[in-house]
Design an enzyme around this catalytic site. Sequence first.
Site, PDB file in Angstrom:
ATOM      1  N   GLN A  65      -7.116 -11.886   7.817  1.00 13.78           N
ATOM      2  CA  GLN A  65      -5.805 -12.464   7.945  1.00 13.78           C
ATOM      3  C   GLN A  65      -5.946 -13.866   8.537  1.00 13.78           C
ATOM      4  OE1 GLN A  65      -2.880  -9.916   9.786  1.00 13.78           O
ATOM      5  NE2 GLN A  65      -3.432  -8.145   8.551  1.00 13.78           N
TER       6      GLN A  65
ATOM      7  N   TYR B 104     -11.101  -4.657   0.693  1.00 14.78           N
ATOM      8  CA  TYR B 104     -11.820  -5.195   1.854  1.00 14.78           C
ATOM      9  C   TYR B 104     -13.315  -5.005   1.674  1.00 14.78           C
ATOM     10  CZ  TYR B 104      -7.469  -5.838   4.406  1.00 14.78           C
ATOM     11  OH  TYR B 104      -6.238  -6.281   4.793  1.00 14.78           O
TER      12      TYR B 104
ATOM     13  N   GLU C  51       0.846  -1.205   0.000  1.00 12.59           N
ATOM     14  CA  GLU C  51       0.000   0.000   0.000  1.00 12.59           C
ATOM     15  C   GLU C  51       0.882   1.257   0.000  1.00 12.59           C
ATOM     16  OE1 GLU C  51      -3.227  -0.196   2.859  1.00 12.59           O
ATOM     17  OE2 GLU C  51      -4.035  -1.984   1.889  1.00 12.59           O
TER      18      GLU C  51
ATOM     19  N   GLU D 260      -4.764  -8.804  -0.287  1.00 18.33           N
ATOM     20  CA  GLU D 260      -5.512  -8.488   0.951  1.00 18.33           C
ATOM     21  C   GLU D 260      -6.975  -8.385   0.568  1.00 18.33           C
ATOM     22  OE1 GLU D 260      -4.220  -5.362   3.608  1.00 18.33           O
ATOM     23  OE2 GLU D 260      -2.103  -5.829   3.235  1.00 18.33           O
TER      24      GLU D 260
HETATM   25  O1  AHR Z   1      -4.888  -6.060   7.101  1.00 17.43           O
HETATM   26  C1  AHR Z   1      -4.809  -4.900   7.849  1.00 17.43           C
HETATM   27  C2  AHR Z   1      -4.190  -3.739   7.081  1.00 17.43           C
HETATM   28  O2  AHR Z   1      -5.018  -3.377   6.019  1.00 17.43           O
HETATM   29  C3  AHR Z   1      -2.863  -3.999   6.418  1.00 17.43           C
HETATM   30  O3  AHR Z   1      -1.784  -3.838   7.286  1.00 17.43           O
HETATM   31  C4  AHR Z   1      -2.812  -2.931   5.360  1.00 17.43           C
HETATM   32  O4  AHR Z   1      -2.039  -3.317   4.254  1.00 17.43           O
HETATM   33  C5  AHR Z   1      -4.280  -2.730   5.011  1.00 17.43           C
HETATM   34  O5  AHR Z   1      -4.612  -1.397   4.976  1.00 17.43           O
END
Ligand code: AHR
Length: 530
Positions: free
Chosen positions: A384, A280, A201, A335
């Site tokens: 995660q 996300y 990121e 992610e």
């Molecule tokens: O997964 C949590 C965080 O989300 C990670 O550290 C980052 O890469 C993202 O913003």
Amino acid sequence: MPSVSRLTKCASIIILVSTILFASLPVWAQDKVQLSVDASKPGPKIDRNLFGQFAEHLGYGVYEGIWVGPDSRIPNTRGIRNDVVAALKALKVPNVRWPGGCFADEYHWRKGIGARAVTLNPNWGGVIEPNTFGTHEFMDFIDQIGSQAYLSVNVGSGTPQEAAEWLEYLTASQPTTLVKERAANGHPAPYKIPLLGIGNESWDCGGNMTPEYYLRQLTIYSRFVRNYNPAQRDTDQMQKIAVGPGGGEARWTEWTETIMKAWEKRQWSWDMQGLSMHNYTVINWGNKFASVGFGEKEYAQILKETLKMEDLVTKHSAIMDKYDPQKKIALVVDEWGSWYAPSPGSNPGFLVQQNSIRDAILAALNLNIFARHADRVRGSNIAQMINVLQAMIMTDKEKMVLTPTYHVFKMYVPFQDATFIPVTFNAGTYTNGDITLPHVDAIAGKDTSGKLWLELTNVDPNNAVEIETSIAGLNVKSASGETLSAPKVDSVNTFDAPNAVTPKPASVKVQGGKLTIKLDPKSVTVISIS
Ligand code: AHR
């Protein structure tokens, strides 16, 4: 011969068209779905790296989740907890991304070898980082679970020299000073590093860089951070993954454009093999949804949100196609997953949340999107692995519980490296208020031994559905599998009731060469067919 990607797109269009066709039909008319599988038109390989995991130094993700130390009363092997290792082995985790996340751009590897330096973790709760879990412990961990390393090097606050020396320390075989140090620390043989992330990121927590500034870093790191392992020289070469987009807005399309355009015109001195993407499932960053104790409305809202992954993958794949029509560069969604409000009483910096059947459905929908784009999406890492965000496993000191998402990943193991097989079906609809979603989702694959597998998701939390399956060229003799469902939209597994959401035998009927599968409401089902 139509190209593989065209066939995949064709299948998606049929699903989409049928979704629209069936949109106005009442529920009773949708309780039977015709699904056809055509194994004579195989698609691309569903790369096993689509089922990767992500373990950041964040909250209890590494410390307690993996590492308890050799003196712990929790059973462990060289400090790594045995119960977690056994559970992860069953998932056949293809790779683990480490040490972050935002943490990676503040990680200095030398503090985690030999005599450890105690530092801080300013990103995640400002807690002490003991560095007791460092390079050797991570490599031991992935060896114990039978996985491979996806290392993220520090571009934000590190230097190309620091990253280059880390890779020399890990992978070189000649007796350099760093190699001797590695041997003195217990590992004379070079390690294999198949995947290398260049920053994380970098447009945000990784240094708030412009695409042009990051591109300059990428070309430098790509040139100098070398893998010296003789076993990775000709085959199994290390794949370098560049930081990619974090959404679909103009800022992110510009990012993908900049990196891909430069890659097309690259000189011999740098290269990359993958572009990462982060996405996300979150509604309202300022006031996130709860992970448990919600109703059907929030169930439908989150699943609607998660399906945006399809548009995002399509959008960035189209940009990549312009500069890389041969699809040499993989899109790696390293992610993804649900991000809810922190569980009450937990440290908000630790990103602890519960994991319900809603997350199981969410995982299946995303994995199916990746599989349908398998020609371009060749890696993904759910965020995660343990105790953080959409975790596979939750621990509380010596206790451990497997989440509904864990069970989905386990059920999908046969799809690792399977060949994508197109399926066509009338998806139907499930409606809640002003939200309309596909009632059913499905993918099929042929595993490496030639066995056919079918995954079916029933999104509707209230109505079961019967799938009448026809398989071109196959007179079905037998079928069996597992299904994961739950009584409530927010059903979870807890330390006291660890098997509330657990797979059960699927309801399958084979008659006259025809296969019928009954899907419970809000369920994920995987069956093998012969
Ligand atoms: O997964 C949590 C965080 O989300 C990670 O550290 C980052 O890469 C993202 O913003």
